[in-house]
Motif scaffolding. Structure first.
Motif, mmCIF file in Angstrom:
data_model
loop_
_atom_site.group_PDB
_atom_site.id
_atom_site.type_symbol
_atom_site.label_atom_id
_atom_site.label_comp_id
_atom_site.label_asym_id
_atom_site.label_seq_id
_atom_site.Cartn_x
_atom_site.Cartn_y
_atom_site.Cartn_z
ATOM 1 N N ALA A 241 0.951 -1.147 0.143
ATOM 2 C CA ALA A 241 0.065 -0.026 0.041
ATOM 3 C C ALA A 241 0.767 1.163 0.096
ATOM 4 C CB ALA A 241 -0.898 -0.083 1.002
ATOM 5 N N TRP A 242 1.927 1.450 0.374
ATOM 6 C CA TRP A 242 2.892 2.434 0.833
ATOM 7 C C TRP A 242 3.623 2.852 -0.546
ATOM 8 C CZ3 TRP A 242 7.740 0.624 0.176
ATOM 9 C CH2 TRP A 242 8.223 -0.480 0.236
ATOM 10 N N VAL A 243 3.416 2.118 -1.550
ATOM 11 C CA VAL A 243 4.332 2.412 -3.037
ATOM 12 C C VAL A 243 3.713 3.556 -3.769
ATOM 13 C CG1 VAL A 243 4.991 1.461 -5.051
ATOM 14 C CG2 VAL A 243 5.072 0.002 -3.115
ATOM 15 N N GLU A 244 4.580 4.567 -4.124
ATOM 16 C CA GLU A 244 4.248 5.660 -4.802
ATOM 17 C C GLU A 244 5.058 5.576 -6.517
ATOM 18 O OE1 GLU A 244 5.554 8.868 -2.545
ATOM 19 O OE2 GLU A 244 3.943 8.516 -0.915
ATOM 20 N N PRO A 245 4.231 6.299 -7.368
ATOM 21 C CA PRO A 245 4.789 6.140 -8.658
ATOM 22 C C PRO A 245 6.073 6.849 -8.657
ATOM 23 C CG PRO A 245 2.522 6.933 -8.523
ATOM 24 C CD PRO A 245 3.134 6.902 -7.136
ATOM 25 N N ALA A 246 7.138 6.434 -9.588
ATOM 26 C CA ALA A 246 8.546 6.907 -9.801
ATOM 27 C C ALA A 246 9.033 6.482 -11.056
ATOM 28 C CB ALA A 246 9.344 6.179 -8.666
ATOM 29 N N PRO A 247 8.827 7.467 -11.983
ATOM 30 C CA PRO A 247 9.417 6.920 -13.545
ATOM 31 C C PRO A 247 10.792 7.183 -13.290
ATOM 32 C CG PRO A 247 8.743 9.285 -13.181
ATOM 33 C CD PRO A 247 8.313 8.682 -11.809
ATOM 34 N N PRO A 248 11.308 5.847 -14.328
ATOM 35 C CA PRO A 248 12.983 5.639 -14.511
ATOM 36 C C PRO A 248 13.502 6.986 -15.114
ATOM 37 C CG PRO A 248 11.714 4.444 -16.041
ATOM 38 C CD PRO A 248 10.543 5.036 -15.077
ATOM 39 N N PRO A 249 14.844 6.937 -14.978
ATOM 40 C CA PRO A 249 15.359 8.112 -16.011
ATOM 41 C C PRO A 249 15.194 7.845 -17.317
ATOM 42 C CG PRO A 249 17.064 7.060 -14.577
ATOM 43 C CD PRO A 249 15.500 6.362 -14.301
#
Length: 416
Positions: A241-249
């Protein structure tokens, strides 16, 4: 409609799978209550699972390294790890776990109790109340009471001959003996609830009507068929549940995703060596530190992005390689996406998971103490040799099939 009481403790990757099974039972029309550490309340809420915290039993309110009550990263040998498990989870607090479960049963008279496999006190409560009991292991089986499986912990491959089988049996028997130091505390809990004393701690597992392994039989080294009451029910895997979006480089270079334990294992040095290796390679990298480490503690060039979390389901579709401590979920999910692994196992189940992936040709394993140069060489080999990706796709397809056919809910309903 029946009532199912699920119990677990904050120990990392086994929480989410158990709650996913609980959510499946709700979807099938059953009433469910989950008991765990307050730290897991948000995970239960995200899946719509009614939740009750431990009160008498030990509990964590957070998921940071300071909250960790097991602190196995402070243990310097396998026996010390087992002693911590016995004293802090399995046997030491058995009476307290039994008390909380029996109190919950007074308000929620469950037809079946489903518990994570290390909570002996929950098993005592089920036996004392005469309630059906299922153990749910969100992993390969970690205890020395499954005949025919390689001993857990050292990353042993299946026995190839009678000599190796005899060696496996000897190691398992030694491990079984190490756990007996928890027997006095377990028997004290049993006496408190009018149950006869045991001569062997593992006899307590005989109270289970089913032992469900939430892993892929295609991944496991367990015997086929499994001896009753063991049964494979397929993996239950999802982002917490604690995961947030994070695009790669941005860019066109191969993407390497890095993920170490969501629990603290003193992994800072290993992670820094991985980042140093990636910094010197022509790749893009997305490094996740998990909730126990601050991304600000680490430095990296622009093509290496360091974040606390990322949705693995989304980024794995773009990845060419995955660098991991080889926890169960962190091993199976990349394989399902056809992504080969560089494993740096640091203890717990990780040597065993790494061996299972490497045995099928889908991973390379190096020591967590490996310098950046050796990590870089292994990662380059993983990226340049297509055989690793081919093996990952083949094994991953079998794991995905086991996920599609997972059946813990049906196995639990069969106990009614």
């Amino acid at each position: 409609m029946a009532r199912f009481l699920f119990t677990t403790w904050e120990g990392g990757g086994h929480v989410q799978p158990l709650l996913m099974v609980a959510a499946d039972m709700i979807a099938r029309g059953h009433q469910v209550l989950a008991i765990s550490d307050p730290a897991n309340a948000a995970d239960a809420q995200a899946l719509g699972v009614p939740f009750r915290p431990w009160t008498t039993a030990p509990f964590q309110t957070g998921k940071t390294r300071e909250d960790d009550r097991l602190r196995d990263f402070e243990a310097d040998n396998p026996m010390a790890v087992i002693e911590r498990l016995l004293e802090r989870v399995m046997a030491g607090p058995a009476s307290a776990y039994a008390h909380d479960v029996l109190e919950a049963l007074d308000a929620f008279p469950a037809d079946v109790i489903v518990t994570q496999e290390l909570l002996l006190g929950v098993m005592v409560a089920a036996q004392a109340r005469g309630t059906k009991l299922a153990l749910l292991s969100a992993n390969i089986w970690s205890l020395p009471n499954l005949p025919g499986a390689p001993p857990f912990g050292a990353g042993m491959a299946p026995a190839a001959d009678d000599q190796e089988r005899a060696m496996h049996a000897m190691v398992a028997q030694m491990a079984r003996g190490l756990f007996q130091s928890g027997l006095p505390a377990l028997n004290a809990a049993r006496a408190e609830y009018d149950l006869a004393p045991l001569d062997d701690l593992f006899t307590q597992f005989d109270a289970a009507d089913a032992i469900l392994l939430a892993t892929s039989p295609a991944f496991d080294f367990a015997p086929d068929p499994l001896p009753a009451p063991f049964a494979h029910v397929g993996p239950y895997l999802a982002d917490p549940a604690w995961v947030e979006p994070a695009p790669p480089p941005e860019g066109d270079a191969p993407l390497v995703v890095v993920s170490f334990s969501s629990l603290y294992q003193a992994q800072e040095k290993t992670l820094r060596n991985v980042i140093a290796a990636l910094s010197a390679l022509p790749v893009r990298a997305l490094v996740t530190t998990g909730p126990t480490l601050d991304p600000a503690e680490f430095e990296a060039p622009p093509h290496v992005r360091i974040v606390r979390s990322a949705p693995h389901g989304a980024v794995l579709d773009q990845a060419a390689a995955f660098v991991t401590h080889a926890g169960h979920g962190s091993t199976l999910r990349p394989l399902m996406a056809g992504v080969p692994l560089l494993c740096l196992p640091m203890g717990r189940d990780q040597n065993d998971n790494a061996t299972r992936a490497a045995h099928r040709g889908a991973a390379i394993t190096v020591s967590p103490d490996a310098p950046p140069e050796k990590i870089g060489e292994a990662l380059t080999r993983l990226l340049d040799d297509p055989a690793y990706a081919e093996a990952a796709r083949a094994l991953g397809a079998k794991i995905a099939s086991d996920v599609a056919g997972r059946n813990a809910a049906q196995a639990l309903e069969a106990l009614l």
